[in-house]
Design a protein around this motif. Structure first.
Motif, PDB file in Angstrom:
ATOM      1  N   LEU A  49      96.649  53.236  -5.313  1.00  0.00           N
ATOM      2  CA  LEU A  49      95.573  52.514  -6.080  1.00  0.00           C
ATOM      3  C   LEU A  49      95.909  52.086  -7.504  1.00  0.00           C
ATOM      4  O   LEU A  49      96.004  50.933  -7.961  1.00  0.00           O
ATOM      5  N   ALA A  50      96.511  53.209  -8.387  1.00  0.00           N
ATOM      6  CA  ALA A  50      97.047  52.887  -9.619  1.00  0.00           C
ATOM      7  C   ALA A  50      98.213  52.026  -9.604  1.00  0.00           C
ATOM      8  O   ALA A  50      98.497  51.127 -10.387  1.00  0.00           O
ATOM      9  N   LEU A  51      99.042  52.103  -8.688  1.00  0.00           N
ATOM     10  CA  LEU A  51     100.322  51.095  -8.453  1.00  0.00           C
ATOM     11  C   LEU A  51      99.911  49.699  -8.233  1.00  0.00           C
ATOM     12  O   LEU A  51     100.287  48.649  -8.742  1.00  0.00           O
ATOM     13  N   ILE A  52      98.950  49.848  -7.008  1.00  0.00           N
ATOM     14  CA  ILE A  52      98.371  48.265  -6.821  1.00  0.00           C
ATOM     15  C   ILE A  52      97.620  47.568  -8.216  1.00  0.00           C
ATOM     16  O   ILE A  52      98.153  46.576  -8.293  1.00  0.00           O
ATOM     17  N   ARG A  53      96.665  48.599  -8.690  1.00  0.00           N
ATOM     18  CA  ARG A  53      96.227  48.005 -10.144  1.00  0.00           C
ATOM     19  C   ARG A  53      97.270  47.498 -10.779  1.00  0.00           C
ATOM     20  O   ARG A  53      96.898  46.348 -11.776  1.00  0.00           O
ATOM     21  N   GLY A  54      98.272  48.216 -11.343  1.00  0.00           N
ATOM     22  CA  GLY A  54      99.203  47.892 -12.146  1.00  0.00           C
ATOM     23  C   GLY A  54     100.117  46.633 -11.809  1.00  0.00           C
ATOM     24  O   GLY A  54     100.244  45.712 -12.596  1.00  0.00           O
TER      25      GLY A  54
ATOM     26  N   PHE B   4      92.877  34.943  -5.420  1.00  0.00           N
ATOM     27  CA  PHE B   4      93.501  36.185  -4.388  1.00  0.00           C
ATOM     28  C   PHE B   4      93.567  37.294  -5.159  1.00  0.00           C
ATOM     29  O   PHE B   4      93.392  38.444  -4.842  1.00  0.00           O
ATOM     30  N   VAL B   5      94.304  37.244  -6.230  1.00  0.00           N
ATOM     31  CA  VAL B   5      94.918  38.538  -7.013  1.00  0.00           C
ATOM     32  C   VAL B   5      93.743  38.924  -7.702  1.00  0.00           C
ATOM     33  O   VAL B   5      93.518  40.310  -7.735  1.00  0.00           O
ATOM     34  N   GLU B   6      92.705  38.438  -8.240  1.00  0.00           N
ATOM     35  CA  GLU B   6      91.374  38.871  -8.772  1.00  0.00           C
ATOM     36  C   GLU B   6      90.591  39.681  -7.851  1.00  0.00           C
ATOM     37  O   GLU B   6      90.245  40.736  -8.145  1.00  0.00           O
ATOM     38  N   THR B   7      90.765  39.085  -6.537  1.00  0.00           N
ATOM     39  CA  THR B   7      89.960  39.801  -5.420  1.00  0.00           C
ATOM     40  C   THR B   7      90.577  41.278  -5.165  1.00  0.00           C
ATOM     41  O   THR B   7      89.923  41.952  -4.815  1.00  0.00           O
ATOM     42  N   ILE B   8      91.928  41.097  -5.156  1.00  0.00           N
ATOM     43  CA  ILE B   8      92.814  42.318  -4.863  1.00  0.00           C
ATOM     44  C   ILE B   8      92.440  43.401  -6.088  1.00  0.00           C
ATOM     45  O   ILE B   8      92.097  44.726  -5.969  1.00  0.00           O
ATOM     46  N   ALA B   9      92.499  42.927  -7.401  1.00  0.00           N
ATOM     47  CA  ALA B   9      92.021  43.617  -8.656  1.00  0.00           C
ATOM     48  C   ALA B   9      90.787  44.262  -8.539  1.00  0.00           C
ATOM     49  O   ALA B   9      90.206  45.489  -8.646  1.00  0.00           O
ATOM     50  N   ASP B  10      89.559  43.536  -8.338  1.00  0.00           N
ATOM     51  CA  ASP B  10      88.351  43.798  -8.012  1.00  0.00           C
ATOM     52  C   ASP B  10      88.039  45.082  -6.932  1.00  0.00           C
ATOM     53  O   ASP B  10      87.637  46.043  -7.243  1.00  0.00           O
ATOM     54  N   ASN B  11      88.599  44.782  -5.915  1.00  0.00           N
ATOM     55  CA  ASN B  11      88.526  45.875  -5.119  1.00  0.00           C
ATOM     56  C   ASN B  11      89.332  46.961  -5.110  1.00  0.00           C
ATOM     57  O   ASN B  11      88.832  48.244  -4.631  1.00  0.00           O
ATOM     58  N   THR B  12      90.409  46.874  -5.629  1.00  0.00           N
ATOM     59  CA  THR B  12      91.183  48.201  -6.350  1.00  0.00           C
ATOM     60  C   THR B  12      90.221  48.952  -7.107  1.00  0.00           C
ATOM     61  O   THR B  12      90.335  50.128  -6.983  1.00  0.00           O
ATOM     62  N   ALA B  13      89.769  48.291  -8.078  1.00  0.00           N
ATOM     63  CA  ALA B  13      88.959  48.753  -9.229  1.00  0.00           C
ATOM     64  C   ALA B  13      87.510  49.889  -8.470  1.00  0.00           C
ATOM     65  O   ALA B  13      87.311  50.848  -8.675  1.00  0.00           O
ATOM     66  N   GLN B  14      87.084  49.020  -7.595  1.00  0.00           N
ATOM     67  CA  GLN B  14      86.131  49.677  -6.790  1.00  0.00           C
ATOM     68  C   GLN B  14      86.434  50.775  -6.019  1.00  0.00           C
ATOM     69  O   GLN B  14      85.794  51.886  -6.044  1.00  0.00           O
ATOM     70  N   MET B  15      87.555  50.835  -5.566  1.00  0.00           N
ATOM     71  CA  MET B  15      88.061  52.113  -4.577  1.00  0.00           C
ATOM     72  C   MET B  15      88.606  53.091  -5.678  1.00  0.00           C
ATOM     73  O   MET B  15      88.111  54.166  -5.024  1.00  0.00           O
ATOM     74  N   THR B  16      89.122  52.707  -6.761  1.00  0.00           N
ATOM     75  CA  THR B  16      89.341  53.890  -7.709  1.00  0.00           C
ATOM     76  C   THR B  16      88.224  54.550  -8.083  1.00  0.00           C
ATOM     77  O   THR B  16      88.407  55.763  -8.166  1.00  0.00           O
ATOM     78  N   GLN B  17      87.284  53.738  -8.533  1.00  0.00           N
ATOM     79  CA  GLN B  17      86.064  54.382  -8.933  1.00  0.00           C
ATOM     80  C   GLN B  17      85.269  55.190  -8.000  1.00  0.00           C
ATOM     81  O   GLN B  17      84.591  56.059  -8.183  1.00  0.00           O
TER      82      GLN B  17
END
Length: 281
Positions: free
Chosen positions: A61-66, A86-99
């Protein structure tokens, strides 16, 4: 004479009995210590699973977020509006999963009573500013911040406080709904730091409110909006561990306010058992 003999006999019996009792108690104490150590070992082994899970999930997830942050910054080149969406959607869901992974790990540690506060001097306004700044990158709902004034400092665990604050604001984002605005206000009153998270969105129904601190209690199909419930539970326990409390004020259709009150004193350093229900002003 006979009475004296009987007294000596009874005294001897009593001494022998106390000696046997001491041996029995000593043996039981030894067994209890062994059982306690065995239970601690079982708990430690159980904790290894969420720790491994959290590590294995957070690393990719850290790699995806970066990568998404680089895309949003335009480092590889400009994005079209559709691509940015699309990228904002990926970033949002990545942050949710990390948290979520961090929240699950914290909740497992609290349940196992293996988590204590790592205290240091925390500047509340700075902590709130950093958390809100991070959250603004991962949601399209506006987050307003009223954070001016003198420094507010307390002794606390900055990582856990940040996680609790992140969960509170994220809960507002989930419940507010599209078109709403989130506001975060920081103030000090009566030797207490007060962080107010307010939204002007849909508010919560009575059933929503009843489930607020109950993990995995949302009906099937509603998790997209309500989440797992772990975030609010962890926030409640972390705030309580710092001697604070959460106050909930909500009206269905008119928004929600969550007040986080943190004393500037020095409460206990161990996280307590969860409170049964949320408090109401």
């Amino acid at each position: 004479m006979h009475a004296l003999v009987w007294a000596v006999v009874l005294l001897g019996v009593a001494c022998a009995g106390s000696g046997v009792l001491a041996l029995v108690l000593r043996r039981r104490l030894t067994l209890l210590r062994a059982d306690n150590e065995q239970l601690r070992s079982v708990v430690r082994r159980r904790m290894e699973r969420p720790q491994i899970f959290s590590h294995e999930v957070r690393t990719p997830l850290a790699l995806i977020r970066g990568a998404t942050e680089l895309l949003l910054e335009g480092t590889p080149g400009p994005l079209t509006e559709r691509q940015r969406e699309f990228v904002e959607t990926i970033a949002d869901n990545t942050a949710q999963m990390t948290q979520l992974s961090e929240t699950m790990l914290t909740e497992a540690r609290i349940e196992a009573q293996l988590l204590t506060l790592r205290r240091e001097r925390v500047e509340v306004r700075s902590l709130v500013r950093q958390a809100v700044s991070e959250l603004r990158h991962f949601t399209r709902i506006p987050i307003e911040l009223d954070n001016t004034g003198a420094r507010i400092s307390l002794d606390g665990d900055p990582a856990l406080l940040r996680q609790a604050l992140w969960n509170l604001v994220n809960n507002a984002v989930r419940h507010a709904g599209p078109g709403a605005t989130i506001s975060v206000q920081v103030s000090e009153a009566d030797e207490t730091a007060v962080i107010a998270v307010t939204d002007d969105g849909a508010g919560m129904t009575d059933s929503d409110r009843a489930r607020l601190f109950q993990p995995f209690s949302s009906p099937p199909g509603e998790n997209d909006r309500h989440g797992t419930g772990l975030g609010m539970l962890v926030a409640q326990r972390v705030i309580a561990a710092h001697g604070g409390r959460l106050l909930i004020d909500t009206i269905d259709g008119r928004g929600t306010s969550i007040l986080c009150a943190l004393p500037l004193g020095d409460p206990a350093t161990s996280l307590p058992p969860p409170a049964a229900d949320q408090e109401t002003p």
